[in-house]
Design an enzyme around this catalytic site. Structure first.
Site, short mmCIF file in Angstrom:
data_model
loop_
_atom_site.label_atom_id
_atom_site.label_comp_id
_atom_site.label_asym_id
_atom_site.label_seq_id
_atom_site.Cartn_x
_atom_site.Cartn_y
_atom_site.Cartn_z
N HIS A 25 117.28 21.44 13.19
CA HIS A 25 116.51 22.57 13.71
C HIS A 25 115.17 22.12 14.28
O HIS A 25 114.21 22.88 14.29
CB HIS A 25 116.27 23.60 12.60
CG HIS A 25 117.53 24.17 12.04
ND1 HIS A 25 118.14 23.63 10.94
CD2 HIS A 25 118.28 25.21 12.44
CE1 HIS A 25 119.23 24.33 10.68
NE2 HIS A 25 119.34 25.28 11.57
N GLY A 63 103.74 30.98 7.49
CA GLY A 63 104.05 32.33 7.02
C GLY A 63 102.87 32.99 6.34
O GLY A 63 102.64 34.20 6.50
#
Length: 571
Positions: A217, A554
């Site tokens: 990824h 985040g």
């Protein structure tokens, strides 16, 4: 980089649409992904495989007789949402239950798990198999906690062959786990990949070096080594994987292996063959019996320059299933026995949501919610590149994009709901589902759950006061804690959310805006302090030491949005 695209936002969807158009005899597009274009036998278990886009031929390229029955397709490097998984399963399942197969990543575990819960409530027998073949991501003792990379191919191929041969759901699940536990992979890269529309790769590898132990990824490797010759690279891959060879003569294993040399995007086939030549020499030297080796691109990472080696340690059962015929758009082998070619005539689609009647007070609250979500959308768009840059240090670099997609989807869903006279509760419920659908990934699931839980505090029949706003925020944070399972100190969004919640409850008197603004400052400080923490969860966990010195994206995005919320409510 990606040279041919219309819009980065639509790239994944358009790629799926083109794949289906090129393979109408095998694939049909349904909401959330693809399924087989032909009918499957009544009572046959369905193998639904999936994950983010950007890995072609995984996963939509593996749907067809002898392999998958359907594939939910997430955005680039982001897991499909729970509703996308649910939709594909409802279209693929035909009375025999379903196996959900996917790589072991936090976002996929969340979204596929949520879909499985909903499907089970509806009476569908659902089993979950998480592929965990990457030896760089955890110890041998914790094999099933590893992430899934190119081992997706043999695990899904073997499970699909078992189903094609008549296995019921229990048997197919057993075989899938057996294949997973017999599979090991290791990869390396010479340069990172570039997201569609971006101009720079997610990470760089210094010339003359290679990133070792990378994911699929866009994550960097666990370490950097000098780039040697093709033979030296082959030896490294071979030594890493064969270090976990099981004892010969036990459990039916006698040295037979399926070998997959996988290009990750831009390493040419000729280069792969040069590497495989050396691997074949090593296999012969150590007495392995190679069964149907594969060299090519099977699980890619957009345009990453890299290569991985996968081995499946075979017994009689696994060998038979590995060599069985298969017919999919991207993976074909042998001649399939007679299969039903009857075109699929029916598809399942979700009914349009009914909007409950709402009071004027609740509709006014819903309009305010739209304004807040539009503010969130702007903040996420303004900070997309920076959040992506921070995430790329130890993750996959898609956090900024995911937040931008999610907030935009939520704002649009809220506007549509208000246009249909929805109240506050319904508006937030629909916005939460839209955020999860548009963003995918872990952050999509968590923000979607937060908005949905916040909506549960409101009513469609009554207005809302300042206390309700605070209660809704706290309910959303509680949902993040409950669903994600992270604790303070894990280097996640929770490290900002929990201090924010505690400060908000302490500061709130009668006005939510000033209390939220004050608590947002606490959240920002807490987010900045995550730079000192080693990541213990998510994709960054594998590269925990590399995350030190960089705050958690985040936690930062949470603090940004709470600051914007406080400012909006204080105006």
């Amino acid at each position: 980089m990606t040279y041919l695209l219309n819009s980065p936002d639509d790239f994944a969807d358009e790629a799926v649409r083109g794949l289906v158009a090129a393979n109408p005899d095998l694939l049909t597009e349904v909401p959330g992904g693809v399924v087989r274009s032909t009918e499957t036998p009544k009572g046959q278990p369905a193998l639904v495989i999936g994950g983010g886009s950007g890995h072609y031929p995984a996963f939509a390229g593996w749907v067809g007789p002898g392999m998958g029955h359907g594939a939910p397709c997430g955005n680039i490097f982001s897991s499909p949402s729970a509703s996308e998984v649910y939709s594909v399963v409802r279209n693929a399942e035909n009375g025999g239950g379903v196996i959900l197969g996917f790589g072991n990543y936090a976002g996929d575990v969340l979204h596929f798990g949520l879909a499985a819960e909903k499907l089970r409530h509806e009476g569908i027998d659902v089993r979950i198999v998480t592929v965990s073949d990457d030896i760089a991501s955890n110890s041998p003792e914790n094999h099933r906690d590893r992430r899934g990379v190119a081992g997706d191919l043999p695990v899904f191929k073997i499970a699909g062959a078992a189903i094609e041969a008549g296995a019921d759901l229990d048997e197919a699940e057993r075989v899938a786990w057996k294949a997973n536990d017999a599979t090991r992979s290791f990869g390396l890269a010479f340069e990172g990949c570039t997201l569609p529309g971006a101009t720079e790769p997610l990470f760089h590898v210094e010339k003359g070096w290679m990133g070792v132990g990378l994911g699929i990824h866009g994550e960097p490797g666990v370490r950097d080594n000098r780039l040697g010759t093709a033979a030296e690279v082959a030896d490294m891959l071979f030594d890493e994987v064969t270090a976990e060879e099981p004892p010969r003569g036990e459990n039916g294993y006698d040295g037979r292996v399926a070998v997959i040399l996988n290009g990750l995007g831009t390493v040419k086939y000729e280069e792969l063959f040069v590497v495989y030549g050396r691997i074949a020499e090593r296999l012969a030297q150590q007495g392995f019996t190679v069964v149907r080796p594969e060299v090519g691109e099977f699980v890619t990472s957009l345009d990453m320059a890299g290569v991985s080696l996968t081995m499946v340690f075979l017994d009689d059962e696994l060998e038979r299933l590995w060599t069985a015929p298969v017919e999919t758009p991207a993976y074909r082998r042998g001649a399939m026995p007679a299969v039903d070619r009857t075109p699929r005539t029916t598809t399942w689609d979700a009914a349009e949501t009914t909007i409950p009647e709402a009071s004027e007070g609740s509709r006014e609250c819903a309009r305010n919610i739209v304004a807040v979500l539009e503010t969130f959308q702007q903040v996420c768009a303004d900070n997309e590149a920076e959040l992506g840059r921070i995430d790329a240090v130890a993750g996959d670099g898609d956090h900024g994009q995911g937040m931008s997609f999610g907030s935009r989807g939520a704002a649009q869903a809220a506007r549509d709901a208000v246009d249909r006279n929805a109240g506050a509760r319904t508006t937030l419920l629909l916005a939460g589902q839209a955020w999860a659908d548009a963003a995918g990934g872990t952050s999509g699931a968590l923000w979607g759950a937060a908005l949905t839980s916040a909506g549960g505090v409101f009513s469609d029949t009554d207005g809302a006061d300042e206390q309700a706003a605070v209660d809704a925020i706290c309910a959303g944070i509680d949902a993040i804690l409950r669903l994600g399972g992270a604790q303070p100190g894990d280097k996640t969004m929770v490290d900002a959310a929990v201090p924010f919640r505690d400060a908000l409850v302490k500061a709130f008197d009668t006005q939510a805006g000033p209390a939220i603004t004050s608590a947002a400052r606490v959240a920002r400080e807490a987010a900045e302090k995550t730079a000192d923490i080693t990541a213990r969860r998510g994709r960054a966990r594998v590269l925990g030491e590399k995350s030190v010195g960089t705050p958690d994206p985040g936690a930062l995005s949470f603090a940004m949005l709470m600051k914007a919320l406080g400012e909006h409510l204080t105006r």
